[in-house]
Design a protein around this motif. Sequence first.
Motif: not given
Length: 335
Positions: A127, A139, A184
């Motif tokens: 990310n 993630w 992110e």
Amino acid sequence: MSAPKPHFAVLDVLRALAALVVCLFHFNYRNGSTLSVMLEYGHYGVEVFFVISGYVIPLAMSWSQFKYTDTPNFLLRRFIRLYPVFAIVAVANVILATYGSPLLGYGGDSPDLTWTRALANFTLTCNLVGESWYLPVFWTLAIEAQYYFLIALSFPLLIHEKNWVKIGTLLLWIVPSYFVGYGETVFTWTAFFSIGILVFLKQQKHITGTIFWPLLLLAVFTHTETRNLTSGLIGVSTALCVLYCPPLKMKWLVKLGAVSYSLYLLHLAFGGAVLIHLRNLPEKYQWINTQPVGIILSLLVSIGASLLFYKYTELPIHNFARKFKTRAREKELAK
């Protein structure tokens, strides 16, 4: 010798439910049915995992009497718990995607197997550098790893004897999300992790209700502004479950909660394989390929694979991680 750590069945039940709804989200046929629309909310299971981490990690640090000098040991232990299982799944995914697997029903044509993508995946920085994950669920592991660094930096301040230090530290967890917005890094989620941290502090009597409730409301408001109202409500609901749920006797959910990390990482491969094979059935058998059948079979196969993976891979790794106790814990056990 210290008393044994209590086991909170409610946490395993919440982990199990969170893992299941994430599976349902990914197994959704997205065919426009009412069931399909409902399953779209399954991605919010990730939020439950984050609140539980916000609670469990400082609780474990409290049990081990964490000090700043224990930071390398703490991070090593968390690394061993998180990373090897992830790396095994990631490597297996690369191999299967590259060479194919008749059993799993896919592979042999995977694009973009570059060194930069590999480096970004195995350093959990996709990310940050704009690369794509091998599996979409990875993630969350990057956010979790960043959280470990922040909690190691702030834990002694969170349990400081002076309330103004604890409140100031909690505000440093809660407020940044409002200004960072949805992005992110872990700073999108710090207000959300703080919900679990607040539960730990209240439960262990480090803060009173007069501090807990206003800061909980502030954390939920901040995260709602950063993410959305549904996410905020899931966060506070999870917190209240941890605080006030009576003892639960759902043995199968407790067992499933223990393997929830394996299920979370493996369900796309094994459940996805079931869905692929159902879609590739001969036309005269396509009547079997319905959403209820697909979901049930995908869940059963994913859970079976997760039980085996947990027993022979994840559990031995966890047992190895337990060998890395903090110095304070080692001295306590030596008494």
